[in-house]
Design a protein around this motif. Sequence first.
Motif, PDB file in Angstrom:
ATOM      1  N   PHE A 144      35.846  43.193  41.334  1.00 51.39           N
ATOM      2  CA  PHE A 144      35.169  42.641  42.506  1.00 51.39           C
ATOM      3  C   PHE A 144      36.046  41.624  43.228  1.00 51.39           C
ATOM      4  O   PHE A 144      35.977  41.504  44.454  1.00 51.39           O
ATOM      5  CB  PHE A 144      33.836  41.999  42.096  1.00 51.39           C
ATOM      6  CG  PHE A 144      32.802  43.001  41.652  1.00 51.39           C
ATOM      7  CD1 PHE A 144      32.970  44.352  41.899  1.00 51.39           C
ATOM      8  CD2 PHE A 144      31.663  42.596  40.973  1.00 51.39           C
ATOM      9  CE1 PHE A 144      32.034  45.280  41.496  1.00 51.39           C
ATOM     10  CE2 PHE A 144      30.707  43.518  40.564  1.00 51.39           C
ATOM     11  CZ  PHE A 144      30.897  44.863  40.824  1.00 51.39           C
ATOM     12  N   ASP A 145      36.866  40.889  42.489  1.00 51.03           N
ATOM     13  CA  ASP A 145      37.785  39.953  43.129  1.00 51.03           C
ATOM     14  C   ASP A 145      38.796  40.691  44.002  1.00 51.03           C
ATOM     15  O   ASP A 145      39.141  40.228  45.098  1.00 51.03           O
ATOM     16  CB  ASP A 145      38.517  39.122  42.071  1.00 51.03           C
ATOM     17  CG  ASP A 145      37.562  38.259  41.260  1.00 51.03           C
ATOM     18  OD1 ASP A 145      36.480  37.935  41.784  1.00 51.03           O
ATOM     19  OD2 ASP A 145      37.897  37.920  40.112  1.00 51.03           O
ATOM     20  N   VAL A 146      39.276  41.826  43.510  1.00 52.77           N
ATOM     21  CA  VAL A 146      40.245  42.604  44.282  1.00 52.77           C
ATOM     22  C   VAL A 146      39.605  43.175  45.539  1.00 52.77           C
ATOM     23  O   VAL A 146      40.185  43.124  46.634  1.00 52.77           O
ATOM     24  CB  VAL A 146      40.842  43.720  43.406  1.00 52.77           C
ATOM     25  CG1 VAL A 146      41.740  44.634  44.237  1.00 52.77           C
ATOM     26  CG2 VAL A 146      41.626  43.132  42.250  1.00 52.77           C
ATOM     27  N   LEU A 147      38.386  43.719  45.402  1.00 53.27           N
ATOM     28  CA  LEU A 147      37.697  44.267  46.572  1.00 53.27           C
ATOM     29  C   LEU A 147      37.385  43.180  47.594  1.00 53.27           C
ATOM     30  O   LEU A 147      37.469  43.407  48.809  1.00 53.27           O
ATOM     31  CB  LEU A 147      36.405  44.965  46.138  1.00 53.27           C
ATOM     32  CG  LEU A 147      36.569  46.202  45.237  1.00 53.27           C
ATOM     33  CD1 LEU A 147      35.208  46.773  44.872  1.00 53.27           C
ATOM     34  CD2 LEU A 147      37.427  47.264  45.893  1.00 53.27           C
TER      35      LEU A 147
ATOM     36  N   ILE B   3      27.720  46.889  52.689  1.00 56.23           N
ATOM     37  CA  ILE B   3      27.164  46.813  51.350  1.00 56.23           C
ATOM     38  C   ILE B   3      27.916  45.740  50.590  1.00 56.23           C
ATOM     39  O   ILE B   3      29.130  45.807  50.434  1.00 56.23           O
ATOM     40  CB  ILE B   3      27.284  48.159  50.634  1.00 56.23           C
ATOM     41  CG1 ILE B   3      26.654  49.258  51.505  1.00 56.23           C
ATOM     42  CG2 ILE B   3      26.650  48.119  49.267  1.00 56.23           C
ATOM     43  CD1 ILE B   3      26.971  50.636  51.029  1.00 56.23           C
ATOM     44  N   VAL B   4      27.226  44.727  50.127  1.00 52.49           N
ATOM     45  CA  VAL B   4      27.864  43.620  49.423  1.00 52.49           C
ATOM     46  C   VAL B   4      27.831  43.906  47.934  1.00 52.49           C
ATOM     47  O   VAL B   4      26.781  44.137  47.353  1.00 52.49           O
ATOM     48  CB  VAL B   4      27.166  42.290  49.745  1.00 52.49           C
ATOM     49  CG1 VAL B   4      27.811  41.151  48.978  1.00 52.49           C
ATOM     50  CG2 VAL B   4      27.212  42.021  51.231  1.00 52.49           C
ATOM     51  N   VAL B   5      28.996  43.912  47.322  1.00 52.08           N
ATOM     52  CA  VAL B   5      29.116  44.192  45.898  1.00 52.08           C
ATOM     53  C   VAL B   5      29.985  43.115  45.287  1.00 52.08           C
ATOM     54  O   VAL B   5      31.157  43.002  45.605  1.00 52.08           O
ATOM     55  CB  VAL B   5      29.740  45.583  45.648  1.00 52.08           C
ATOM     56  CG1 VAL B   5      29.866  45.831  44.166  1.00 52.08           C
ATOM     57  CG2 VAL B   5      28.912  46.667  46.303  1.00 52.08           C
ATOM     58  N   GLY B   6      29.407  42.303  44.408  1.00 51.91           N
ATOM     59  CA  GLY B   6      30.196  41.313  43.698  1.00 51.91           C
ATOM     60  C   GLY B   6      30.905  40.344  44.611  1.00 51.91           C
ATOM     61  O   GLY B   6      31.995  39.891  44.297  1.00 51.91           O
ATOM     62  N   GLY B   7      30.347  40.027  45.773  1.00 50.02           N
ATOM     63  CA  GLY B   7      30.989  39.096  46.674  1.00 50.02           C
ATOM     64  C   GLY B   7      31.932  39.766  47.652  1.00 50.02           C
ATOM     65  O   GLY B   7      32.378  39.144  48.598  1.00 50.02           O
ATOM     66  N   GLY B   8      32.264  41.028  47.447  1.00 54.80           N
ATOM     67  CA  GLY B   8      33.150  41.732  48.357  1.00 54.80           C
ATOM     68  C   GLY B   8      32.362  42.708  49.194  1.00 54.80           C
ATOM     69  O   GLY B   8      31.312  43.197  48.797  1.00 54.80           O
ATOM     70  N   GLY B   9      32.850  43.017  50.362  1.00 59.15           N
ATOM     71  CA  GLY B   9      32.144  43.913  51.253  1.00 59.15           C
ATOM     72  C   GLY B   9      32.704  45.307  51.205  1.00 59.15           C
ATOM     73  O   GLY B   9      33.909  45.509  51.258  1.00 59.15           O
TER      74      GLY B   9
END
Length: 362
Positions: free
Chosen positions: A175-178, A194-200
């Motif tokens: 999620f950090d990478v995304l 779509i928000v996933v783990g803080g990334g869009g």
Amino acid sequence: MKQEKKYLRIDLAPRLMQRLLGRKVWIAFAIVLLSAAACPVAEAQFSGPALGIDTQVNPPLTITTDPAILFPSKRDIYLGDGDLISVHLFANADYAPTVRVGLDGVIQLPLIGNVQVQGLTLNQAQDLIADKLKAAEMFRDPQVSIQIMESPNQVCTVIGELHGVVPILGERRLFDVLAAVGGGSGGGIGVTTIVVGGGGLPSTASHIITINRYGAAQPIVVDLGTDPAKSAMANIPIFPRDTIVVPRVGVVYMLGAFKTQGAIPLQQNSPITLMKVTALAGGNLFEGSSGDLRIIRTTGLTRQVVRVDLKRIIRGQDPDPVLQAEDIVFLPTNPMKAAISSGGVSTLLGIASILILAIQQR
């Protein structure tokens, strides 16, 4: 008679010139065609074959569930070309060369010469250098340590609907990478992020992604899911040289008498139905023939056309059909309604007057 012959000659001269010029033009044109056919430069360029209609879009993948693959306990760093490393010997400050790995994966060290380190982990390279120093009888029991000074290989690559290069020092979470790459809005109708783990993730991106890991035999397939409470299972570690592939999700094409025509991406958390895509397309227009709506579905080389009544579906009299990827929803235009819609009240009054006149004549 002499004057007539003279005039006759004057009239025939331009005609003869036109015929000769016409023949020359046709001959020149034929020469140009023959030279173009014989010259290889005149050949058209071709960029490659297009995908056939039987090409499978986003084929089903097997989700990786093995915890040992998803969450490895330890992963060493691999050396590659372009890495700048410093080699140290314990209790020997005199031997500390700093070298860069060449394109052939070889480094040149004092006392032992060339050493192939391409694709080796730090531990493997340290053991190899120690063995070579010991075999050359330079040291009895050398303790070698390698430090990476700079490296172009300590990155991961994201391609597909998201794309970018993210530096990785040790390891980072998916999620950090995304989130570092950043999401965006897709090009479809009713676009959402779509928000996933803080990334869009853009709406056109699939939640099933593939990770090609350096040194692994098989790719890792991860389902990001749609439940935030279970997202921790998908937030796996990412290592240098990993390639994250974010594929495109399937779309449904809206064509005909809709307010907005175009592609609508399939939703990840629920099946998409005809009424949903009609709402996302802004609804059907007045001139649309709602009783003759067509769903065109292609499976391999077979095309199927299903006719449905949109009015009956909206009223709840018929079931709302579930759409699949690459479906085409076509709403034809009713000519009478289109004429009324384009002409307005004047056209409607004209049609009414014609009907009244036809009734009176009976």
